[in-house]
Design a protein around this motif. Structure first.
Motif, PDB file in Angstrom:
ATOM      1  N   LEU A 294       9.355  11.350  -6.969  1.00  0.00           N
ATOM      2  CA  LEU A 294       8.393  10.919  -8.063  1.00  0.00           C
ATOM      3  C   LEU A 294       7.090  11.898  -7.872  1.00  0.00           C
ATOM      4  N   GLY A 295       6.901  12.591  -6.755  1.00  0.00           N
ATOM      5  CA  GLY A 295       5.679  13.172  -6.603  1.00  0.00           C
ATOM      6  C   GLY A 295       4.627  12.227  -6.121  1.00  0.00           C
ATOM      7  N   TRP A 296       4.846  10.949  -5.894  1.00  0.00           N
ATOM      8  CA  TRP A 296       3.737  10.220  -5.086  1.00  0.00           C
ATOM      9  C   TRP A 296       2.826  10.631  -4.064  1.00  0.00           C
ATOM     10  N   ARG A 297       1.611  10.530  -4.339  1.00  0.00           N
ATOM     11  CA  ARG A 297       0.640  10.925  -3.224  1.00  0.00           C
ATOM     12  C   ARG A 297       0.374   9.433  -2.275  1.00  0.00           C
ATOM     13  N   ILE A 298       0.765   9.425  -1.014  1.00  0.00           N
ATOM     14  CA  ILE A 298       0.657   8.453  -0.445  1.00  0.00           C
ATOM     15  C   ILE A 298      -0.513   8.227   0.383  1.00  0.00           C
ATOM     16  N   SER A 299      -1.255   7.204   0.465  1.00  0.00           N
ATOM     17  CA  SER A 299      -2.181   7.027   1.681  1.00  0.00           C
ATOM     18  C   SER A 299      -1.743   7.299   2.958  1.00  0.00           C
ATOM     19  N   ALA A 300      -2.506   7.673   4.039  1.00  0.00           N
ATOM     20  CA  ALA A 300      -2.403   7.875   5.143  1.00  0.00           C
ATOM     21  C   ALA A 300      -1.669   6.617   6.122  1.00  0.00           C
ATOM     22  N   ASP A 301      -1.961   5.522   5.507  1.00  0.00           N
ATOM     23  CA  ASP A 301      -1.390   4.264   6.311  1.00  0.00           C
ATOM     24  C   ASP A 301      -0.055   3.978   5.835  1.00  0.00           C
ATOM     25  N   HIS A 302       0.499   4.797   4.598  1.00  0.00           N
ATOM     26  CA  HIS A 302       1.811   4.480   4.163  1.00  0.00           C
ATOM     27  C   HIS A 302       1.490   3.456   2.868  1.00  0.00           C
TER      28      HIS A 302
ATOM     29  N   GLY B  86       2.235   0.194  -4.094  1.00  0.00           N
ATOM     30  CA  GLY B  86       2.133   0.243  -2.746  1.00  0.00           C
ATOM     31  C   GLY B  86       3.538   0.565  -1.856  1.00  0.00           C
ATOM     32  N   LEU B  87       3.527   0.332  -0.740  1.00  0.00           N
ATOM     33  CA  LEU B  87       4.894   0.437   0.130  1.00  0.00           C
ATOM     34  C   LEU B  87       4.431  -0.245   1.281  1.00  0.00           C
ATOM     35  N   TRP B  88       5.490  -1.097   1.754  1.00  0.00           N
ATOM     36  CA  TRP B  88       5.466  -2.061   2.986  1.00  0.00           C
ATOM     37  C   TRP B  88       6.740  -1.954   3.760  1.00  0.00           C
ATOM     38  N   SER B  89       6.799  -2.000   4.924  1.00  0.00           N
ATOM     39  CA  SER B  89       7.891  -2.236   5.792  1.00  0.00           C
ATOM     40  C   SER B  89       8.527  -3.408   6.044  1.00  0.00           C
ATOM     41  N   ASP B  90       9.605  -3.955   5.344  1.00  0.00           N
ATOM     42  CA  ASP B  90      10.273  -4.962   5.436  1.00  0.00           C
ATOM     43  C   ASP B  90      11.498  -5.027   5.598  1.00  0.00           C
TER      44      ASP B  90
END
Length: 227
Positions: A31-39, A50-54
Motif C-alpha cells: 500500500l505504500g504505507w510509511r511506518i513510524s520507527a516503533d511500527h 496504526g499497527l500492533w503485535s497481537d
C-alpha cells in the motif's frame, strides 16, 4: 462535500497481527504505507491508522462518543465489558469488548468533518465478521444507535449510521473486523500482495468499483478496492 462525524464513527483503526514489524514491511510494500520507527503508526495519511503485535488477527477500532460515561454504561448494559475511562496523550479513552468478543475502544470526540475522498492505503469500508449477527446488531444498535438493512450476502447487513461504509455478517467461528483499503490500480496491488507473500483473488468488478479479497503474509484478511 465532507460529511460530519457522528457518534460511533471510527476515529482510529489499528491492524492487529502477530508481528507488527513484519506487517509494516508487508503493507509498506503493498500500500505504500510509511511506518513510524516503533511500527505503531502509519504516517502521512489523513486517517489515523496504526499497527500492533497481537495474537488476534483483526482491525481494532476506536469509536467516537460525545459522552464517555453514558457510552461506557451502554456497553455494559448491552452485554459487553468496558474499563474505566483513562486520559491518554491523545484524549479520554476507554477499552472495551463487545458481546462477540471483539475488542474496541471509546474515544471522547466532538463531531467534526470527515473526508469524502480517500488516498491510496486509507480505509474506505469495514466488514465485521461475528458469530451471531442478531446479538451483534442489538449491541451496536444500543451502544451507538446504528441501524441495519439486509445486505447482498447470507446473514449480511449494511450498517446505517457511521460515516465510513460498514457491513456486518454473522455465522463466523471467530469475530474479526476486515478493512477495505483504497488503491489506484487494483491489478498492480494484487501483484504486490502475491509478491509480498500474501494471497489475493483476481480482481472482480462490483457496482462500486473493482475489488480483490486478500490475506496478508500473517493470515490477516483484508480487501483491496479501486473505487
Amino acid at each position: 462535500m465532507p460529511v460530519t462525524a457522528v457518534q460511533g464513527d471510527v476515529v482510529y483503526a489499528s491492524l492487529w497481527s502477530p508481528d507488527a514489524a513484519r506487517a509494516a514491511a508487508f503493507y509498506g510494500s503493498v500500500l505504500g504505507w510509511r511506518i513510524s520507527a516503533d511500527h505503531r503508526r502509519v504516517e502521512g495519511l489523513g486517517q489515523h491508522l496504526g499497527l500492533w503485535s497481537d495474537s488476534r488477527r483483526t482491525t481494532f477500532l476506536s469509536h467516537a462518543v460525545t459522552d464517555m460515561d453514558a457510552a461506557i454504561a451502554r456497553v455494559r448494559a448491552a452485554g459487553g465489558t468496558a474499563g474505566d475511562a483513562v486520559e491518554e496523550p491523545y484524549g479520554l479513552s476507554a477499552q472495551c469488548v463487545d458481546n462477540q468478543g471483539l475488542p474496541f475502544a471509546l474515544h471522547l470526540s466532538s463531531p467534526g468533518p470527515q473526508p469524502s475522498t480517500f488516498a491510496q492505503g486509507e480505509i474506505v469500508y469495514f466488514t465485521m465478521h461475528v458469530r451471531d449477527s442478531a446479538s451483534a446488531r442489538a449491541f451496536y444498535g444500543s451502544v451507538f444507535g446504528w441501524t441495519f438493512t439486509p445486505g447482498r450476502v447470507a446473514d449480511g447487513w449494511q450498517v446505517q449510521g457511521p460515516a465510513l461504509g460498514f457491513g456486518l455478517q454473522g455465522g463466523h467461528a471467530e469475530a474479526a473486523v476486515l478493512p477495505m483499503y483504497v488503491v489506484t490500480d487494483v491489478s498492480a496491488a494484487v501483484a504486490r500482495v502475491r509478491s509480498a507473500g500474501g494471497t489475493a483473488t483476481d480482481p472482480v468488478q462490483m457496482p462500486y468499483g473493482i475489488t480483490s479479497d486478500c490475506v496478508d503474509d500473517q493470515g490477516v484478511p483484508f480487501y483491496l478496492g479501486q473505487l
